[in-house]
Design a protein around this motif. Structure first.
Motif, short mmCIF file in Angstrom:
data_model
loop_
_atom_site.label_atom_id
_atom_site.label_comp_id
_atom_site.label_asym_id
_atom_site.label_seq_id
_atom_site.Cartn_x
_atom_site.Cartn_y
_atom_site.Cartn_z
N ILE A 360 -4.21 -3.68 1.67
CA ILE A 360 -3.71 -3.92 3.02
C ILE A 360 -3.07 -2.66 3.59
O ILE A 360 -3.25 -2.32 4.76
N ILE A 361 -2.34 -1.93 2.75
CA ILE A 361 -1.73 -0.68 3.20
C ILE A 361 -2.80 0.30 3.68
O ILE A 361 -2.65 0.95 4.72
N GLU A 362 -3.90 0.40 2.93
CA GLU A 362 -4.97 1.31 3.33
C GLU A 362 -5.55 0.92 4.68
O GLU A 362 -5.81 1.76 5.54
N ALA A 363 -5.77 -0.39 4.87
CA ALA A 363 -6.32 -0.85 6.14
C ALA A 363 -5.37 -0.57 7.29
O ALA A 363 -5.77 -0.11 8.37
N LEU A 364 -4.07 -0.83 7.10
CA LEU A 364 -3.10 -0.61 8.17
C LEU A 364 -2.96 0.87 8.51
O LEU A 364 -2.81 1.24 9.68
N ASN A 365 -3.03 1.72 7.49
CA ASN A 365 -2.93 3.16 7.75
C ASN A 365 -4.08 3.66 8.59
O ASN A 365 -3.92 4.57 9.41
N ILE A 366 -5.26 3.09 8.39
CA ILE A 366 -6.40 3.48 9.23
C ILE A 366 -6.11 3.19 10.69
O ILE A 366 -6.53 3.92 11.59
N TYR A 367 -5.33 2.15 10.95
CA TYR A 367 -4.99 1.78 12.32
C TYR A 367 -3.67 2.39 12.77
O TYR A 367 -3.05 1.91 13.72
N GLY A 368 -3.22 3.42 12.09
CA GLY A 368 -2.06 4.16 12.57
C GLY A 368 -0.73 3.56 12.22
O GLY A 368 0.30 3.99 12.77
N VAL A 369 -0.67 2.57 11.35
CA VAL A 369 0.59 1.99 10.91
C VAL A 369 0.98 2.69 9.61
O VAL A 369 0.39 2.43 8.56
N ASN A 370 1.92 3.58 9.67
CA ASN A 370 2.27 4.41 8.51
C ASN A 370 3.13 3.61 7.53
O ASN A 370 4.30 3.31 7.81
N CYS A 371 2.56 3.28 6.40
CA CYS A 371 3.31 2.53 5.39
C CYS A 371 2.87 2.99 4.01
O CYS A 371 1.74 3.45 3.81
N ARG A 372 3.79 2.85 3.06
CA ARG A 372 3.52 3.30 1.70
C ARG A 372 4.43 2.54 0.73
O ARG A 372 5.49 2.01 1.12
N LEU A 373 4.03 2.49 -0.53
CA LEU A 373 4.85 1.93 -1.59
C LEU A 373 5.72 3.03 -2.17
O LEU A 373 5.23 4.11 -2.50
N GLU A 374 7.00 2.75 -2.29
CA GLU A 374 7.92 3.75 -2.82
C GLU A 374 9.08 3.04 -3.51
O GLU A 374 9.83 2.28 -2.89
N ASN A 375 9.21 3.27 -4.83
CA ASN A 375 10.30 2.69 -5.61
C ASN A 375 10.39 1.17 -5.46
O ASN A 375 11.48 0.61 -5.30
N GLY A 376 9.24 0.53 -5.50
CA GLY A 376 9.21 -0.93 -5.44
C GLY A 376 9.43 -1.51 -4.07
O GLY A 376 9.59 -2.73 -3.92
N LYS A 377 9.43 -0.69 -3.04
CA LYS A 377 9.59 -1.15 -1.67
C LYS A 377 8.37 -0.74 -0.84
O LYS A 377 7.68 0.21 -1.17
N LEU A 378 8.15 -1.48 0.23
CA LEU A 378 7.14 -1.10 1.19
C LEU A 378 7.85 -0.41 2.34
O LEU A 378 8.61 -1.03 3.09
N ILE A 379 7.62 0.88 2.49
CA ILE A 379 8.27 1.68 3.52
C ILE A 379 7.36 1.74 4.74
O ILE A 379 6.18 2.10 4.63
N VAL A 380 7.91 1.40 5.89
CA VAL A 380 7.15 1.43 7.15
C VAL A 380 7.95 2.28 8.12
O VAL A 380 9.14 2.07 8.32
N GLN A 381 7.27 3.27 8.74
CA GLN A 381 7.96 4.11 9.69
C GLN A 381 6.99 4.64 10.73
O GLN A 381 5.78 4.67 10.49
N PRO A 382 7.50 5.03 11.91
CA PRO A 382 6.62 5.54 12.97
C PRO A 382 5.84 6.76 12.50
O PRO A 382 6.31 7.51 11.66
#
Length: 382
Positions: A360-382
């Motif tokens: 899901i993260i890969e799909a959202l990133n394709i659409y410009g939603v910057n998100c990543r897994l980091e230290n057990g959290k899902l980080i979302v930022q502009p």
């Protein structure tokens, strides 16, 4: 695989007619390089020309643009897409497993780089049963059979659901059970009267082990779908949080009463219900209650979307980012850290609840939603 089957799957994909089993088969084939090449040829054959606009839903254009590595405005027509482009584009469709028809509904977004780090598996069947004496049973690890006996009723685990089997002697005193689904779990229970209840992640249902009075009353938190057993002599009521009650004789409906959602919603699929003793709903209508107890009712052709979670899907129609990430947090049991001011975007489409969070993260990133897994959290930022 037989060529006729590939043709059938390709045509159903283009017509957006693939059912859940067809989707699973289609995307599995895309993961096989030989089958993917065969499908690419079939897509070219079915569309009659190499214009991707005539072959694929426009919502897939960002994927196809990325596959052909052509830098051009989103509004420009795409011409002369050769065989290698089709193969690459179809391969990209499997980028997010069974993620499909995900579209950003407020204009084009340029694809961005994404980070693939670790993975989080989707939720599954499981729950905790709290008995009348306060003891608990972890249903995830139990085998089929009687898991408890209380107040004249056996509690039976039967292939992923809890069923209540009353003995000949009725319960002498009221006894209550609570079944709770942690984040990342969902479960089904058949109440003593035969009513079927599906619990979404991070939800709970409190109910008597036997309905001995003149009414049938239960209480939920979170989200649940009910198929109520008809009994005109014993009206059925569902109490949700502190916001109200649904009264029903026999029907099918969904209640979404998560504490972190801005509204409590009740969606009627079959039958008739009354919400907060004031508004009677007809099939296809949804009642919404805000924090001030204001109640509004809307008719929707998409009432079935309310129970997409029960059927293994996320369905989005004008869903904004905070609402999307609330669903992701509950189902994948992960904390979401939204940093800064997120763009005002809404999404439409369908995502299978069986895909990994990384997909899901890969799909959202394709659409410009910057998100990543980091230290057990899902980080979302502009």
């Amino acid at each position: 695989m037989e060529n006729t089957r590939l043709h059938h799957l390709a045509q159903d994909f283009l017509d957006n007619k693939l059912d859940a089993a067809g989707q699973q088969e289609f995307y599995a084939l895309l993961g096989d390089p030989r089958q993917r090449e065969a499908l690419a040829e079939i897509f070219m054959e079915l569309t009659g020309q190499p214009d991707m606009d005539l072959a694929f839903d426009p919502s897939l254009r960002p994927l196809l643009d990325k596959a052909t590595a052509v830098d051009r405005p989103r509004t420009a027509p795409v011409r002369r897409m050769h065989y290698w482009g089709w193969a690459a584009a179809i391969g990209l469709l499997v980028l997010a497993g069974s993620v499909y028809r995900l579209t950003e509904q407020r204009g084009g977004i340029a694809p961005t780089a994404h980070t693939k780090a670790g993975n989080v598996t989707p939720g599954k069947q499981g729950a905790v049963l709290t008995l009348a004496d306060g003891s608990t049973v972890l249903l995830d690890s139990m085998n089929n059979g009687v898991v408890a006996s209380q107040s004249g009723t056996n509690v039976v685990l039967d292939n992923g659901q809890v069923v209540y089997d009353p003995e000949e002697t009725a319960a002498a005193a009221a006894a209550y059970n609570t079944i709770s689904t942690p984040r990342g779990r969902q479960f089904r229970v058949v109440l003593p009267d035969g009513t079927k209840v599906w619990l979404n992640a991070a939800s709970s249902l409190r109910y008597p082990v036997a309905f001995t009075g003149n009414t049938r009353e239960v209480r939920i938190t979170g989200e649940a779908y009910f198929e109520v057993a008809a009994d005109a002599t014993k009206p059925f009521s569902v109490h949700f949080s502190e916001k109200g009650v649904v009264e029903v004789l026999g029907t099918a409906f969904n209640i979404n009463a998560y504490a972190d959602e801005p509204l409590v919603t009740t969606t009627l699929l079959r039958g008739s219900i009354r919400v907060n003793k004031q508004q009677v709903l007809q099939p296809g209508e949804q009642a919404s209650i805000n924090d001030n107890d204001g109640l509004t009712v809307e008719s929707s052709e998409d009432a079935e979307d309310a129970i997409a979670w029960k059927n293994g899907l996320f369905i989005m129609r004008g869903t904004d980012l905070p609402a999307l990430f609330r669903q992701i947090s509950r189902w994948y049991d992960i904390e979401v850290d939204m940093r800064g001011t997120l763009p005002d975007r809404t999404f439409g489409g369908t995502i299978g609840r069986n895909v990994s969070l990384t997909d899901i993260i890969e799909a959202l990133n394709i659409y410009g939603v910057n998100c990543r897994l980091e230290n057990g959290k899902l980080i979302v930022q502009p």
